[in-house]
Design a protein around this motif. Structure first.
Motif, PDB file in Angstrom:
ATOM      1  N   UNK A   7      -6.012  15.598   1.028  1.00 12.66           N
ATOM      2  CA  UNK A   7      -6.147  14.461   0.131  1.00 12.66           C
ATOM      3  C   UNK A   7      -5.930  13.156   0.887  1.00 12.66           C
ATOM      4  N   UNK A   8      -4.885  13.149   1.693  1.00 15.46           N
ATOM      5  CA  UNK A   8      -4.620  11.994   2.557  1.00 15.46           C
ATOM      6  C   UNK A   8      -4.583  12.504   3.979  1.00 15.46           C
ATOM      7  N   UNK A 375      -7.637  -3.544 -11.448  1.00 18.37           N
ATOM      8  CA  UNK A 375      -6.832  -2.884 -12.474  1.00 18.37           C
ATOM      9  C   UNK A 375      -7.276  -1.433 -12.656  1.00 18.37           C
ATOM     10  N   UNK A 379      -4.874   1.858 -11.957  1.00 19.52           N
ATOM     11  CA  UNK A 379      -4.617   2.896 -12.960  1.00 19.52           C
ATOM     12  C   UNK A 379      -5.083   4.271 -12.495  1.00 19.52           C
ATOM     13  N   UNK A 421       1.820  -6.829  -4.533  1.00 19.66           N
ATOM     14  CA  UNK A 421       3.160  -7.089  -5.075  1.00 19.66           C
ATOM     15  C   UNK A 421       3.469  -8.577  -5.188  1.00 19.66           C
ATOM     16  N   UNK A 431      -4.513 -10.975 -16.961  1.00 13.25           N
ATOM     17  CA  UNK A 431      -4.165 -10.296 -18.221  1.00 13.25           C
ATOM     18  C   UNK A 431      -4.192 -11.253 -19.408  1.00 13.25           C
TER      19      UNK A 431
ATOM     20  N   UNK B  80      -1.029  11.966  -4.700  1.00 15.49           N
ATOM     21  CA  UNK B  80      -1.428  10.564  -4.540  1.00 15.49           C
ATOM     22  C   UNK B  80      -0.421   9.790  -3.691  1.00 15.49           C
ATOM     23  N   UNK B  81       0.830  10.190  -3.680  1.00 21.57           N
ATOM     24  CA  UNK B  81       1.821   9.403  -2.922  1.00 21.57           C
ATOM     25  C   UNK B  81       2.811  10.287  -2.155  1.00 21.57           C
ATOM     26  N   UNK B 110       4.948   3.870  -2.942  1.00 23.71           N
ATOM     27  CA  UNK B 110       4.051   3.978  -4.092  1.00 23.71           C
ATOM     28  C   UNK B 110       4.251   2.727  -4.923  1.00 23.71           C
ATOM     29  N   UNK B 111       3.305   2.427  -5.811  1.00 21.88           N
ATOM     30  CA  UNK B 111       3.340   1.130  -6.476  1.00 21.88           C
ATOM     31  C   UNK B 111       4.583   0.922  -7.334  1.00 21.88           C
ATOM     32  N   UNK B 113       7.330   1.661  -6.416  1.00 19.19           N
ATOM     33  CA  UNK B 113       8.277   1.212  -5.393  1.00 19.19           C
ATOM     34  C   UNK B 113       9.498   2.075  -5.231  1.00 19.19           C
ATOM     35  N   UNK B 150       3.004   3.818 -14.907  1.00 19.74           N
ATOM     36  CA  UNK B 150       1.950   4.366 -14.036  1.00 19.74           C
ATOM     37  C   UNK B 150       1.571   5.781 -14.466  1.00 19.74           C
ATOM     38  N   UNK B 153      -0.340   5.706 -17.781  1.00 20.88           N
ATOM     39  CA  UNK B 153      -1.712   5.222 -17.601  1.00 20.88           C
ATOM     40  C   UNK B 153      -2.582   6.347 -17.068  1.00 20.88           C
ATOM     41  N   UNK B 154      -2.039   7.105 -16.143  1.00 16.37           N
ATOM     42  CA  UNK B 154      -2.785   8.201 -15.515  1.00 16.37           C
ATOM     43  C   UNK B 154      -3.157   9.256 -16.551  1.00 16.37           C
ATOM     44  N   UNK B 175       7.596  -6.744 -14.938  1.00 10.42           N
ATOM     45  CA  UNK B 175       6.982  -6.714 -16.274  1.00 10.42           C
ATOM     46  C   UNK B 175       5.466  -6.734 -16.131  1.00 10.42           C
ATOM     47  N   UNK B 176       4.972  -7.552 -15.207  1.00 12.69           N
ATOM     48  CA  UNK B 176       3.523  -7.704 -15.057  1.00 12.69           C
ATOM     49  C   UNK B 176       2.889  -6.435 -14.472  1.00 12.69           C
ATOM     50  N   UNK B 177       3.623  -5.744 -13.608  1.00  9.56           N
ATOM     51  CA  UNK B 177       3.091  -4.474 -13.087  1.00  9.56           C
ATOM     52  C   UNK B 177       2.979  -3.479 -14.238  1.00  9.56           C
ATOM     53  N   UNK B 179       2.534  -4.118 -17.260  1.00  6.49           N
ATOM     54  CA  UNK B 179       1.422  -4.548 -18.089  1.00  6.49           C
ATOM     55  C   UNK B 179       0.083  -4.147 -17.457  1.00  6.49           C
ATOM     56  N   UNK B 180       0.014  -4.234 -16.141  1.00  3.15           N
ATOM     57  CA  UNK B 180      -1.203  -3.787 -15.445  1.00  3.15           C
ATOM     58  C   UNK B 180      -1.493  -2.336 -15.808  1.00  3.15           C
ATOM     59  N   UNK B 181      -0.433  -1.568 -15.985  1.00  2.66           N
ATOM     60  CA  UNK B 181      -0.599  -0.155 -16.329  1.00  2.66           C
ATOM     61  C   UNK B 181      -0.629   0.061 -17.840  1.00  2.66           C
ATOM     62  N   UNK B 182      -0.684  -1.030 -18.598  1.00  2.00           N
ATOM     63  CA  UNK B 182      -0.932  -0.907 -20.019  1.00  2.00           C
ATOM     64  C   UNK B 182       0.290  -0.644 -20.886  1.00  2.00           C
TER      65      UNK B 182
END
Lengths: 456, 456
Positions: A7-8, A375, A379, A421, A431, B80-81, B110-111, B113, B150, B153-154, B175-177, B179-182
């Motif tokens: 995968x990676x 985005x 996701x 980040x 957003x 993935x990570x 990973x995002x 963190x 995250x 969202x997945x 908070x914004x991260x 939100x990026x993930x809904x």
């Protein structure tokens, strides 16, 4: 029989490149040399040596040596965050319903958050080797300044960063990372330099630009004993160091018999794109293999797609040498509503020559589409991408969607240069629906191009 | 003959763990069960099933099954990570001049963190499997909330996060991260829940606390059709999922015949520490090998070192079951000048039992010393660490310095749980000399401990 592809893909230590690859050695039409703005003659090593470190000048001027051995100290530093993974974007492919195979080379797994560290450590190393006290530089989005401050901290060099004012104000966190690594950070234009004072007088309240911060950093370097200037993109030496991205990617792909049909990178000054494509482009130039290369730039700063191939100043203050490149004019400053980096008026002379000679395509994309792609990528793939990198994501997704329509199983490789980040104000404005697409008018571009220096 | 040990060890896909390891199976003294605050009887699966997903309740209550197979969907997400790298801290060793060999398992790539993603995807998976619409949770520093958003969202699950108010205000980027993930993010205490309104009435202008945010999230889950509550630490199930950290570390170390003498982890609720030490502690419990384990907690929230081993509420609002754990009292709220996470009043029942039985040591460290260590680590190893993780760095550095003094070549393993990208206000206050060391008085602790529930 084909090996199972992980995968990676992480290279083993013994598989990692030990030399940088100098793409210029394989170019029939070499990039034009930097020229002296006064005499219009090619800059000599001696002239360049007043601004840059000696070993870097040698790399800058050398169009013939194919490989430069990476010094052991730099290899040691690379080990801290390299190899970077080559990732198969299975989840994104699934989300797009495409038969295309998408790979990305992810350069964001280090504290500077981007590929910039690959050249920062090299430039800091040669400065240290030359016995200098420190280096000066500029930074826009802050990735380069962060990378350089990390490299300087590691080697015990002083680091003075001129940061584009709008970024300095909008990205206090970047500033704080640089401070953690002991760098001094000054918002540009500043009153610290003659050129800064001149620009502030002509444009009071300006948001600054990369070109202007370069002018200040160069002035500071040449007027301070024991300092030289270093630059994070555009220059030939930077593309040389960044070739490590493409070399690792190619070794990994060769190991598993993967042949990319399309290679995509975002393009600001060209450091990532030039590094990513280097060994693949080398094969194309030598007639050994064929690839489609796509440079992706922001619609708000479209040097390839709407600029002119001409000699121009690398900086706004017009203190630097002239480079032959696709340019919007050194006076061009993209709208402050443009997020992230990729706001440089010019483009790497190496990439400019290759584009001019038809070896590469270029497209430009508006920023709201870029954030939509970012985005969706976040996701699906879990990584929060930098706005810069997301230009490449957008183009890769579009190519993958074309494959869905045609049924072609193309293999796409793109450069995921960094993480987002420190770009969350931009994500927030996206957003909130506050983000707009600034696209310069033909008149805007004609105006700044009208000031190009006259060179025969 | 020993294999050459790479600088960073990444497991191959086929080497990665396929099951989580349940440390409780090897404990002679099992952790005390969660008990009903009304009846003081152990919580039944049925009672817990109103709050938590059914499969997670089964994992929570199971003290006997040694291995739980990781479902394929979770393995796919892990890919993935994961694997996370096991890194030899050569540069830090050199900077400290120590003969000790320092390794760290780095979970920040990973995002979200941090390591929190390991349990977030597991909990979201079981919620999805149960056909739920969504989950609720609390977050302090924001790592858990980001991780959960995250994962949701997945999988296409709704995610409602109650974020400790002081973090909500000081960490808009987290908070914004999310939100990026809904995800939807609400500052806690809020007016959205009964318990929130009650706490706001009793403590107007409160900064909030994890315990209080837990109460709100639980209330929201049990009062909303198709929702359950998930928690990022403390619980047995979380330690089970986090065992993937220790399993990967142990496989990597075994592969190269590396035997850690000391294993160090930061301890807030215990998720990272419990996961990191799990397979090593298992060997110790079974008498197969010996290791020294050190839990490192902040001096401002010292549940192991200054708390009491007793049944207590997991939350401030006293709506949750009682857990037997080292606790400072559910009323204890660390000073808002305390940076980052690790601000929970209690500690994992599993780890509490092990500490009580003498299998583990614990120390507490003041935050300015933690940031001094963090900065040195960043400059040496290139990674900007989270304040939480830096507690472990501080302790590892101290042990390595002892080795310098005694000449012992000990092998130290510590957990580097995450990155500090969203903690730059804390770094700024450290750089500016504004950071102080808040240490609660004996009276502070006695006051909150006096409110412990009476359980026979």
């Amino acid at each position: 029989m084909a090996k199972t592809i992980p995968y990676k893909i992480y290279l083993e230590e013994q598989e990692m490149p030990k030399s940088w690859y100098n793409l210029r050695a394989d170019m029939k039409n070499k990039p034009a040399p930097l020229i002296n703005p006064g005499t219009h003659q090619p800059m000599t090593a001696e002239e360049l040596g007043g601004v840059f470190c000696a070993d870097l000048v040698a790399q800058e001027l050398d169009n013939d040596t194919r490989e430069f051995e990476i010094p052991q100290e730099i290899l040691d530093f690379y080990r801290m965050y390299r190899p970077s993974p080559l990732v198969r974007a299975y989840c994104l492919e699934k989300a797009l319903g495409t038969p295309a195979k998408i790979y990305y080379k992810f350069e964001g797994n280090n504290t500077s958050g981007s590929h910039k560290l690959n050249s920062a450590i090299a430039q800091a190393y040669y400065a240290k080797k030359q016995g200098l006290k420190g280096v000066t530089t500029e930074t826009g989005a802050g990735q380069w300044g962060t990378a350089l401050s990390m490299a300087c901290a590691y080697l015990g060099l002083d680091c003075k960063v001129y940061m584009v004012k709008v970024s300095y104000e909008q990205k206090p966190f970047r500033r704080e990372v640089m401070r953690t690594y002991g760098a001094s950070v000054t918002p540009s234009p500043s009153m610290e330099t003659e050129v800064g004072r001149r620009i502030l007088e002509a444009h009071p309240g300006t948001n600054g630009s990369l070109g202007c911060a370069i002018s200040e950093a160069v002035e500071k370097a040449v007027s301070t004993e024991g300092y030289r200037y270093v630059l994070g993109s555009v220059l030939n030496q930077v593309l040389l160091h960044q070739s490590v991205i493409g070399l690792e990617a190619k070794i990994a792909m060769d190991k598993y018999d993967i042949h990319p049909d399309i290679i995509i990178g975002c393009a600001g000054g060209g450091s990532n794109l030039g590094g990513l494509i280097a060994p693949f482009m080398g094969e194309k130039l030598r007639g050994e293999a064929d690839y489609r290369f796509i440079a992706v730039e922001p619609a708000s700063c479209p040097s390839f797609t709407r600029g002119k191939y001409a000699f121009d100043f690398c900086d706004t203050g017009m203190v630097c040498p002239l480079a032959k490149m696709y340019t919007l004019g050194s006076d061009f400053i993209p709208s402050p509503n443009h997020a992230g980096g990729l706001r440089y008026h010019g483009m790497s002379p190496v990439l400019s020559q290759l584009y001019h000679d038809g070896y590469m395509e270029a497209i430009s994309v508006p920023q709201t589409e870029v954030f939509t792609a970012a985005e969706q990528f976040a996701r699906s793939e879990g990584i929060l991408p930098a706005p810069e990198s997301s230009h490449a994501i957008k183009a890769a997704m579009d190519e993958a969607i074309k494959c869905r329509e045609t049924g072609e199983e193309k293999t796409i490789l793109f450069g995921l240069t960094g993480t987002g980040y420190f770009d969350l104000y931009a994500y927030e404005s996206f957003h909130d629906g506050r983000m707009t697409d600034y696209i310069p008018t033909d008149e805007d571009i004609a105006r700044s191009l009208s000031k190009l220096p006259k060179v025969d």
